[in-house]
Write a protein that holds these residues in place. Structure first.
Motif, PDB file in Angstrom:
ATOM      1  N   ASP A 315     -43.906  11.635 -72.311  1.00 18.17           N
ATOM      2  CA  ASP A 315     -43.546  11.850 -73.721  1.00 18.17           C
ATOM      3  C   ASP A 315     -43.644  13.329 -74.080  1.00 18.17           C
ATOM      4  OD1 ASP A 315     -43.093   9.147 -74.213  1.00 18.17           O
ATOM      5  OD2 ASP A 315     -45.178   8.779 -74.784  1.00 18.17           O
ATOM      6  N   TYR A 318     -40.845  15.365 -72.384  1.00 19.11           N
ATOM      7  CA  TYR A 318     -39.551  15.072 -73.001  1.00 19.11           C
ATOM      8  C   TYR A 318     -39.428  15.719 -74.374  1.00 19.11           C
ATOM      9  CZ  TYR A 318     -35.990  12.524 -75.534  1.00 19.11           C
ATOM     10  OH  TYR A 318     -34.916  12.210 -76.318  1.00 19.11           O
ATOM     11  N   GLN A 321     -39.164  19.611 -74.147  1.00 17.47           N
ATOM     12  CA  GLN A 321     -37.831  20.044 -73.751  1.00 17.47           C
ATOM     13  C   GLN A 321     -36.834  19.884 -74.896  1.00 17.47           C
ATOM     14  OE1 GLN A 321     -36.300  19.279 -69.768  1.00 17.47           O
ATOM     15  NE2 GLN A 321     -38.172  18.147 -69.303  1.00 17.47           N
ATOM     16  N   ASN A 322     -36.985  18.790 -75.664  1.00 15.84           N
ATOM     17  CA  ASN A 322     -36.103  18.584 -76.815  1.00 15.84           C
ATOM     18  C   ASN A 322     -36.295  19.673 -77.861  1.00 15.84           C
ATOM     19  OD1 ASN A 322     -34.193  16.212 -77.392  1.00 15.84           O
ATOM     20  ND2 ASN A 322     -35.782  15.265 -76.134  1.00 15.84           N
ATOM     21  N   LEU A 337     -30.771  15.112 -72.361  1.00 13.31           N
ATOM     22  CA  LEU A 337     -32.127  14.565 -72.316  1.00 13.31           C
ATOM     23  C   LEU A 337     -32.164  13.126 -72.834  1.00 13.31           C
ATOM     24  CD1 LEU A 337     -34.118  17.683 -73.542  1.00 13.31           C
ATOM     25  CD2 LEU A 337     -34.430  16.543 -71.338  1.00 13.31           C
ATOM     26  N   SER A 341     -33.370  10.143 -70.349  1.00 13.44           N
ATOM     27  CA  SER A 341     -34.560   9.354 -70.690  1.00 13.44           C
ATOM     28  C   SER A 341     -34.264   7.871 -70.833  1.00 13.44           C
ATOM     29  CB  SER A 341     -35.160   9.867 -72.000  1.00 13.44           C
ATOM     30  OG  SER A 341     -34.276   9.589 -73.091  1.00 13.44           O
TER      31      SER A 341
END
Length: 517
Positions: A315, A318, A321-322, A337, A341
């Protein structure tokens, strides 16, 4: 039957306090406003609408009070009269009788209150939806705060949650978005958080964990728990002295630097989320103070740790990176992404999702916080996610709620705060630590104890195997030759994997430096 009775009580309370009138009066259509006037005939609605809404939420119980607390932090979304009244829910819910509080403390400790405290203030200093707080002094002279759980909370919360579970099942059956929104999973998450709040020992443990995590940051103070006086219904902690963060004039008179306070709040939030994966998830103004003591001047004081959020390494990676892709306006990477995911169907066109995300986010860059509403951004992203069948992740619901709280606090402290530029360096540094040399060495250090335990045992294991096979040398020879080939292949694979990992780390490090440049 209890659920039906509770539903009847909710409907009665809505009508009794005229909440239906408040809801319908916001519509522009003439026929809706006429309906609002018709349904209020015969009812006395002489109190202001904000007072009626607050009293109704108090009457309906802790779940509804929590909802009001979240709303109260979003003054940009509410009329001032309603926002002012809902702010009273943060720490001024009507208290339960002092005699009852005293009896609960004595029952929890199994002895008269005079044998525990040199002084126990009968008047509570704060009263919220789940518990209320009294100041006291221990027999050794230490000043403490005593948190006492409201009696009868479990039955009320269970009834309301049963209704929510039933409603979630109904929504999942009849709504086209039901499966994607995962209402049952979201309610189950909420159920767990509320029941965690009813165990004050769990809250004390949360506070202890956050206190350890935040020690080196020197930006926030968290009270120390008096563990020998912590029970599921009553906990005792170090007394904290500060100014509530929503008392802006008092903070200004004390000389607090609001711009630094806003920046520090962003740093605390992103540190808890991305470094620790363990964050305070109930950060409404009633739970946040500011220290004005000379030794800790200008630091945050965090209170009430009943609700905390946790994130897995996946989490965190992710989300980071977002965020970084958002900050760099790399909307294609954001879309990729989502596909990687599994949050959107694999058949989703990346370019179409990229275009939709760009249309939502681009208008908000290079603008101060006073001109941005994360609530509106999230709403538009929600509409976009519906179009592309994005699956809602229940574990991130608390994070979204906390982010909205942070925005509400930041808007009060420094409307000119650039949320993006404040957060971007932190996230870049965090990503550098995760995928660069420091991250590689840290993971290697974490794995070292395991291999240090296994390596000394290898000679003994080999010797035991040789002894067991000593009577039959031919099979033993074949096995040793096969083991030699397997070992050679294993060593080659390990060397190639390490080389590939190091090369990837170097390239990633260079990529990060190139992007910064």
């Amino acid at each position: 039957m209890r659920q039906f009775a509770r539903l009847v009580f909710i409907v009665y309370t809505v009508l009794r306090f005229g909440l239906d009138d408040i809801a319908l009066s916001g519509f522009r259509q003439r026929w809706v406003r006429l309906l609002a006037r018709v349904i209020t005939v015969g009812r006395r609605l002489d109190e202001p609408r904000g007072v009626r809404l607050r009293r109704a939420l108090e009457r309906l119980g802790p779940i509804f009070v929590k909802f009001g607390q979240v709303l109260s932090t979003r003054r940009d979304l509410l009329p001032p009269d309603i926002a002012d009244e809902l702010a009273r829910l943060q720490d001024r819910v009507p208290p339960f009788p002092s005699a009852q509080s005293r009896a609960l403390v004595e029952r929890a400790f199994g002895r008269p209150i005079e044998q525990v405290f040199a002084r126990f203030d009968a008047e509570p200093v704060a009263s919220a939806s789940i518990a209320q707080v009294h100041f006291a002094q221990l027999l050794d002279g230490r000043e403490v705060a005593v948190k006492v759980l409201r009696p009868g909370m479990l039955a009320v919360i269970d009834d309301d949650l049963a209704l929510l579970h039933r409603l979630a099942r109904w929504v999942e059956r009849v709504s086209v978005d039901g499966r994607r929104l995962k209402p049952r999973e979201v309610v189950a998450e909420f159920d767990g958080y509320l029941h965690d709040e009813l165990d004050l020992v769990r809250e004390a443990a949360n506070a202890a964990q956050l206190r350890r995590n935040m020690q080196g940051l020197n930006l926030v103070l968290i009270p120390e728990m008096i563990w020998e006086l912590c029970t599921p219904g009553v906990i005792v902690m170090e007394r904290m002295n500060g100014i509530p963060i929503n008392q802006v004039q008092r903070l200004r008179d004390a000389g607090v630097d609001f711009k630094k306070l806003a920046r520090d709040g962003v740093t605390i939030f992103f540190t808890q989320v991305f470094r620790d994966g363990f964050f305070h998830a109930d950060m409404h103004p009633g739970n946040i103070q500011v220290s004005v003591a000379p030794a800790t001047f200008g630091r945050y004081i965090a209170l009430d740790f009943g609700i905390v959020g946790t994130l897995t390494d996946f989490d965190k990676d992710y989300l980071a990176q977002n965020f970084i892709a958002f900050f760099r306006r790399d909307y294609k990477r954001v879309a990729e992404l989502h596909v990687e995911s599994g949050w959107v169907p694999p058949s989703t066109r990346v370019d179409a999702l990229e275009s939709a995300i760009r249309a939502v986010c681009e208008p908000y860059f290079d603008r101060p916080l006073k001109e941005i509403s994360l609530g509106n951004v999230l709403m538009r992203l929600f509409q976009t996610s519906r179009r592309f069948n994005v699956e809602i992740q229940p574990q991130l619901v608390l994070l979204q709620k906390t982010l909205l709280n942070i925005e509400g606090l930041g808007r009060e402290l420094d409307p000119d705060l650039d949320l993006w530029s404040t957060a971007k360096p932190f996230l870049e540094r965090w990503m550098d630590e995760q995928v660069g040399w420091r991250g590689f060495l840290a993971r290697l250090g974490n794995e070292a104890p395991r291999y240090a335990h296994l390596l000394p045992e290898l000679p003994r294991l080999v010797h035991r195997s040789l002894q067991q096979r000593a009577g039959d040398p031919v099979p033993l020879l074949r096995e040793l030759l096969a083991e030699q080939r397997r070992t050679r292949r294993l060593v080659q694979s390990v060397v190639l994997a390490v080389a590939g990992f190091v090369t990837g780390a170097v390239l990633t490090q260079a990529w990060l430096h190139w992007l910064r440049g």
